[in-house]
Design a protein around this motif. Structure first.
Motif, short mmCIF file in Angstrom:
data_model
loop_
_atom_site.label_atom_id
_atom_site.label_comp_id
_atom_site.label_asym_id
_atom_site.label_seq_id
_atom_site.Cartn_x
_atom_site.Cartn_y
_atom_site.Cartn_z
N THR A 7 62.20 95.05 -61.27
CA THR A 7 61.92 96.47 -61.03
C THR A 7 62.49 96.91 -59.69
O THR A 7 63.17 97.91 -59.61
N TRP A 8 62.21 96.18 -58.63
CA TRP A 8 62.69 96.58 -57.30
C TRP A 8 63.48 95.48 -56.61
O TRP A 8 64.03 95.69 -55.54
N LEU A 9 63.58 94.32 -57.23
CA LEU A 9 64.34 93.20 -56.67
C LEU A 9 65.59 92.95 -57.51
O LEU A 9 65.56 93.12 -58.73
N GLU A 10 66.65 92.50 -56.85
CA GLU A 10 67.86 92.12 -57.56
C GLU A 10 68.29 90.74 -57.06
O GLU A 10 68.17 90.46 -55.87
N ILE A 11 68.79 89.92 -57.94
CA ILE A 11 69.26 88.59 -57.56
C ILE A 11 70.63 88.73 -56.93
O ILE A 11 71.55 89.28 -57.53
N GLU A 12 70.77 88.22 -55.72
CA GLU A 12 72.04 88.23 -55.01
C GLU A 12 72.82 86.93 -55.26
O GLU A 12 74.02 86.95 -55.39
#
Length: 137
Positions: free
Chosen positions: A26-31
């Protein structure tokens, strides 16, 4: 620098956590999922440096108290320790780990425990369908 093969989780379990975190974010993305960094652990009462794979996640939206762009690095060793801790206190969780059937709540608890409550992923029950994923970058 020693690697910690006795502390690394199964690749399938690691990828299951990554997949659920990526598809239900929802608010996190995998870098990054394959960054390797030094990680200090206490082993036999002594501080020891090990090489550990690191899951790098980034806030893509403001999520109080975190601002957009903030980055966290979660060592695989910490994820494994969180799983061990949850496995000893929750029998149902232990059975799901054995079967490889993690739920979204399991992934949220693993991430939260591994980060000592700092990162709460707040995963969505509806999967996110995008034109790219973390491995396309």
């Amino acid at each position: 620098m020693p690697q910690a093969p006795d502390h690394l989780m199964k690749e399938t379990l690691y990828m299951k956590i990554i997949h659920l975190l990526d598809r239900h974010r929802t608010w996190l993305e995998i870098e990054s999922i394959a960054t390797v960094r030094n990680h200090t652990i206490v082993r036999n009462g002594r501080m020891t440096d090990i090489l550990s794979r690191v899951l790098v996640v980034k806030a893509i939206h403001h999520h109080f108290p975190y601002t957009r762009g903030q980055v966290w690095q979660i060592a695989e060793y910490d994820l494994e320790q969180a799983i061990k801790s949850l496995r000893t206190t929750d029998g149902a969780f232990r059975q799901r780990i054995i079967k490889g059937e993690l739920t979204l709540e399991d992934v949220e608890r693993i991430i939260s425990t591994a980060t000592h409550g700092v990162v709460q992923p707040d995963l969505s029950p509806l999967p996110l369908f995008t034109c790219y994923t973390y491995y396309d970058k």
